[in-house]
Design a protein around this motif. Structure first.
Motif, PDB file in Angstrom:
ATOM      1  N   MET A 153       0.850  -1.198   0.000  1.00 23.01           N
ATOM      2  CA  MET A 153       0.000   0.000   0.000  1.00 23.01           C
ATOM      3  C   MET A 153       0.885   1.247   0.000  1.00 23.01           C
TER       4      MET A 153
ATOM      5  N   LEU B 211     -10.375   4.003  -5.100  1.00 21.39           N
ATOM      6  CA  LEU B 211      -8.909   4.060  -5.068  1.00 21.39           C
ATOM      7  C   LEU B 211      -8.308   2.741  -5.547  1.00 21.39           C
ATOM      8  N   ARG B 212      -8.944   1.655  -5.146  1.00 24.59           N
ATOM      9  CA  ARG B 212      -8.459   0.337  -5.562  1.00 24.59           C
ATOM     10  C   ARG B 212      -8.574   0.183  -7.082  1.00 24.59           C
TER      11      ARG B 212
ATOM     12  N   LEU C  33      -8.633   2.623  -9.229  1.00 20.40           N
ATOM     13  CA  LEU C  33      -7.624   3.524  -9.804  1.00 20.40           C
ATOM     14  C   LEU C  33      -6.262   2.836  -9.801  1.00 20.40           C
ATOM     15  N   SER C  34      -5.931   2.248  -8.682  1.00 23.43           N
ATOM     16  CA  SER C  34      -4.648   1.563  -8.551  1.00 23.43           C
ATOM     17  C   SER C  34      -4.512   0.442  -9.580  1.00 23.43           C
TER      18      SER C  34
ATOM     19  N   ASN D 227      -1.516  -0.150 -12.078  1.00 22.83           N
ATOM     20  CA  ASN D 227      -0.684  -1.326 -11.852  1.00 22.83           C
ATOM     21  C   ASN D 227      -1.331  -2.545 -12.493  1.00 22.83           C
TER      22      ASN D 227
ATOM     23  N   GLN E 222      -3.374  -6.192 -11.127  1.00 24.57           N
ATOM     24  CA  GLN E 222      -4.309  -6.188  -9.999  1.00 24.57           C
ATOM     25  C   GLN E 222      -5.688  -6.576 -10.543  1.00 24.57           C
TER      26      GLN E 222
ATOM     27  N   GLY F  72     -15.007  -6.023  -9.426  1.00 24.26           N
ATOM     28  CA  GLY F  72     -14.996  -4.719  -8.765  1.00 24.26           C
ATOM     29  C   GLY F  72     -15.455  -3.597  -9.675  1.00 24.26           C
TER      30      GLY F  72
ATOM     31  N   TYR G 177       0.001   2.776  -5.090  1.00 20.36           N
ATOM     32  CA  TYR G 177      -0.475   1.394  -5.166  1.00 20.36           C
ATOM     33  C   TYR G 177      -1.452   1.169  -4.025  1.00 20.36           C
ATOM     34  N   PHE G 178      -2.681   0.807  -4.333  1.00 21.99           N
ATOM     35  CA  PHE G 178      -3.684   0.547  -3.305  1.00 21.99           C
ATOM     36  C   PHE G 178      -4.018  -0.936  -3.330  1.00 21.99           C
ATOM     37  N   GLY G 179      -3.554  -1.649  -2.327  1.00 20.27           N
ATOM     38  CA  GLY G 179      -3.829  -3.082  -2.277  1.00 20.27           C
ATOM     39  C   GLY G 179      -2.798  -3.783  -1.415  1.00 20.27           C
TER      40      GLY G 179
ATOM     41  N   GLU H  61     -17.570  -6.580  -2.227  1.00 20.90           N
ATOM     42  CA  GLU H  61     -16.352  -6.219  -2.956  1.00 20.90           C
ATOM     43  C   GLU H  61     -15.730  -4.902  -2.448  1.00 20.90           C
TER      44      GLU H  61
END
Lengths: 409, 361
Positions: free
Chosen positions: A1, A310-311, A313-314, A318, A321, A326, B2-4, B274
């Protein structure tokens, strides 16, 4: 994170903040009266037209960033983080957002992907500048959730498409110069492969636009009737019979943009303020435990949506993922949540919450009630919540489709 | 940006999931539920061998020095596999309380021993998160008296960590005089809770918690995030089972998952659950990196997950029809795990009330 921005983005954030400050209080000489349009501050420093604002934003790289220069865009690389910074800072500073609408959000990406060079040259620039407004001609009285059942007919006669039929739920048709439209051009073909994607000038002879008043008591939609409407043979995107694939590309764009979670969080903050001001039996609503609990419950849902955004977007930044499901839930969750939130504000105000139009004692220009109803429209439009659940369960979870009834295409 | 979860976090999480998948079948869950301790001991030993005891203990005391997000990833895996083992009390709340409130000597002594697995803590914080049945704790000098209900992770405990209503936390030795331990039976047989009746028991107060609630609050926040993560994993498992069942089970000549009545329930569960991943991760991340939002996010993660997973537990059982209700499938072990998590360390309404007060003050 890692939720930090690198230096490049921190610098960009500063730049956007400075831009917002420079244009603080900008208002439009041709502002629309739609209560959903971004509100402008009271200080009327800079007065320009909507179109001039679009051009400033494009020049800056804040809008149409990845659209090539030759078609009127900024001509840069797409940059998701920068887009997010722009959206966040604009929202924070109450700087007017760039224009949206179906031409910009749906047609432009479609033309960039599937249009001819001529179509790109002719349509994209004026659309981005807000000088050419588009409406979407998809749904028909007998083709709603089952869109591919549409029957509006297009025949190629002497080098022209001749169109007859009817469209419904057509937002902004009364202001539009153009319509992108799904028309059945191959009556002999299978349901999905008989459709073409046509571009129709709204001033063509034989088009009649009738306003359709919705439950908010505004004519947000129209019915559009076509009687022997003639358009050039070249006004087609993709090949004959490929319209379904072209349309699906644009539907994807629409689903992503209906209910951005940051906008919902702003609304939560407005609701908290409202609950501090509004009183029931002399006591602020925020001090009533039951209302307060409902507020906290919604805030929890909105926080989950924001973190989820945000997830997503990430995942764009990246690759690798996995957020397939989602993404599919966004339209369903976002529209239902916003409707619920606006509904809580109405309950908080009680009888005052059902005041409407220009009534005395009205709060916030009646926006809570208006958006509450408006979002019921969005829950239904663009693929109903029930259609969304089919998509999530079939494409996302791999559950089997409903078996076809024999004899029905 | 990075979110995760990181690769390391996912790797650790997968190890736990794999261990539970291989060693904790529904048959074994059933034996553990019938109080067969040998199986429970094996599961606990196996998980400790994977390193969960030293997860949050700083490296200088022999631990792995990892953070709350890491622990949340583990908690999710334990929920997914109905991991019948202490975790949240012994290996998350206890080390955090000692790191935050202990003197240098207390840290040296206890943290080292948590990491080496010589010391295991049961944790009783209910005086602070909602006392029931008139239970209360009194601390006088170096002695503690009263009752602590719903003490977590007691079954292997060599020591207990107890908080009073003011967030004053201290340690008692499980062998000390004046302790009466009463086992409580909840619906969830994969984790055990007890009542401690204390009469003038020797109590070593964690120095920094004498006059400040800060540590206690941080410990509770972390515990709540762990419960949220555990329910997240448990609910995901229930959805997976429901979706698989809906694909296989046939009625009226077709898979029940082809009926919209069934597939829409599945879609609703996924749509609700989710976004919960992101909320739990974000809240866990906030504990270290976003101090201003840390408390609110912990409260919202706990209460929101409690609500969503309660619905998932119900709907996924319904998708299974009558079989969902039986002990044959064992789906109820996850249903009950979610049920216990919801009530521990503050019910949703209570936690939301805390969330509101955080924003009003």
């Amino acid at each position: 994170m890692d939720l930090h921005y690198s230096k490049e983005y921190l610098d960009f954030e500063k730049e956007v903040k400075a831009f917002c400050k420079k244009y603080d209080g900008v208002t439009f000489t041709d502002a629309s009266k739609n209560p959903l349009a971004s509100s402008s501050s009271k200080k009327k420093k800079i007065q320009i037209t909507r179109s001039e604002w679009q051009k400033i934003l494009i020049e800056q790289g804040y809008f149409a960033r990845a659209v090539p220069k030759e078609y009127g865009g900024y001509g840069g690389e797409p940059d998701i983080l920068k887009s997010r910074i722009i959206a966040t800072e604009f929202s924070r500073a109450k700087t007017p957002a760039p224009m949206g609408g179906q031409g910009i959000d749906m047609l432009v990406p479609t033309l960039l992907e599937m249009g001819t060079d001529q179509q790109k040259e002719k349509y994209i620039k004026p659309t981005l500048h807000g000088e050419m407004i588009w409406c979407q001609g998809y749904s028909e009285p007998n083709a709603g959730s089952d869109l591919a059942a549409l029957q509006t007919k297009g025949e190629l006669i002497d080098g022209e498409w001749v169109i007859n039929g009817q469209k419904i739920w057509t937002s902004t048709a009364q202001y539009s110069q153009m319509m992108f439209c799904l028309v059945r051009t191959e009556p002999e073909a299978q349901k999905h492969s008989g459709i073409s994607y046509l571009l129709i000038p709204m001033d063509s002879e034989g088009i009649e636009v009738r306003p359709l008043v919705d439950m908010t008591m505004k004519a947000g939609f129209n019915e559009v009737f076509f009687t022997d409407v003639k358009i050039p043979e070249t006004n087609i995107v993709g090949k004959r019979g490929e319209g379904w694939a072209v349309a699906n590309a644009t539907l994807g764009h629409e689903r992503g943009s209906l209910a951005p979670p940051d906008a919902i969080m702003n609304r939560v903050h407005m609701l908290i303020d409202l609950m501090k001001e509004e009183k029931l039996d002399g006591k602020p609503l925020i001090e009533h435990p039951i209302y307060r609990d409902r507020l906290m419950k919604i805030q929890g849902k909105v926080m989950a949506s924001q973190s989820h955004a945000l997830r997503l977007l990430s995942a764009k930044l990246n690759p690798g993922q996995d957020v397939k499901v989602g993404k599919m839930i966004q339209k369903l969750v976002g529209t239902e949540l916003r409707h619920e939130l606006e509904g809580l504000a109405i309950d908080v105000m009680g009888e005052i919450g059902v005041l409407y139009e220009d009534s005395p004692h009205l709060r916030d220009k009646g926006s809570w009630q208006f958006i509450y109803m408006y979002f019921l429209g969005l829950i239904i439009g663009g693929g109903t919540s029930q259609i969304q659940k089919n998509i999530i369960s079939e494409r996302g979870l791999g559950l089997p489709k409903e078996p076809k009834i024999q004899g029905v295409q | 940006m990075y979110f995760g979860l990181s690769e390391d976090q996912i790797f650790f999480q997968d190890n736990i999931k794999k261990f539970l998948e291989e060693n904790l079948s529904v048959d074994i869950l059933r034996k553990i539920a019938a109080d067969d301790r040998t199986f429970a001991n094996d599961i606990h030993d196996g998980i400790v061998n994977l390193g969960i005891n030293g997860l949050l203990v700083p490296e200088e005391f022999g631990g792995l020095g990892l953070d709350i997000l890491f622990a949340a990833a583990i908690s999710e895996a334990l929920g997914y596999g109905a991991g019948a083992s202490p975790f949240i009390g012994s290996y998350v709340m206890a080390p955090l309380a000692i790191i935050g409130g202990g003197s240098d000597e207390q840290k040296q002594n206890y943290l080292t021993k948590i990491a080496s697995n010589e010391v295991k803590f049961g944790v009783g914080f209910s005086a602070l998160t909602g006392a029931r049945d008139n239970s209360e704790i009194q601390i006088k000098g170096n002695k503690i008296s009263g009752r602590s209900l719903f003490v977590l992770d007691y079954e292997y405990a060599t020591h207990f960590l107890i908080s009073d209503i003011n967030g004053c936390i201290g340690i008692i030795d499980a062998q000390a005089n004046g302790i009466d331990l009463v086992e409580l039976k909840t619906i969830d047989r994969t984790r055990n809770v007890c009542e401690l009746i204390l009469k003038n028991v020797d109590f070593k107060i964690l120095e920094q918690t004498k006059n400040s609630k800060n540590t206690a609050e941080k410990v509770i926040d972390a515990g709540r995030i762990m419960l949220a993560a555990d329910s997240l994993g448990a609910a995901q498992n229930m959805i997976n089972k429901a979706v698989d069942y809906a694909k296989e089970r046939k009625q009226f000549g077709r898979a029940i998952g082809s009926f919209q009545a069934v597939k829409h329930m599945c879609a609703e569960m996924v749509a609700e659950l989710e976004p919960c991943y992101a909320l739990v991760w974000h809240a866990a991340h906030a504990q270290k990196h976003l101090p201003n939002e840390a408390r609110l996010m912990a409260c919202q993660a706990k209460s929101h997950l409690s609500d969503v997973t309660k619905e998932v537990a119900k709907k996924s059982t319904e998708v299974h029809g009558g079989m969902g209700f039986t002990d044959l499938l064992g789906l109820h072990y996850w249903f009950k795990r979610i049920g216990l998590n919801r009530q521990l360390l503050g019910t949703p309404e209570r936690v939301r009330e805390e969330a509101a007060l955080l924003q009003l003050n």
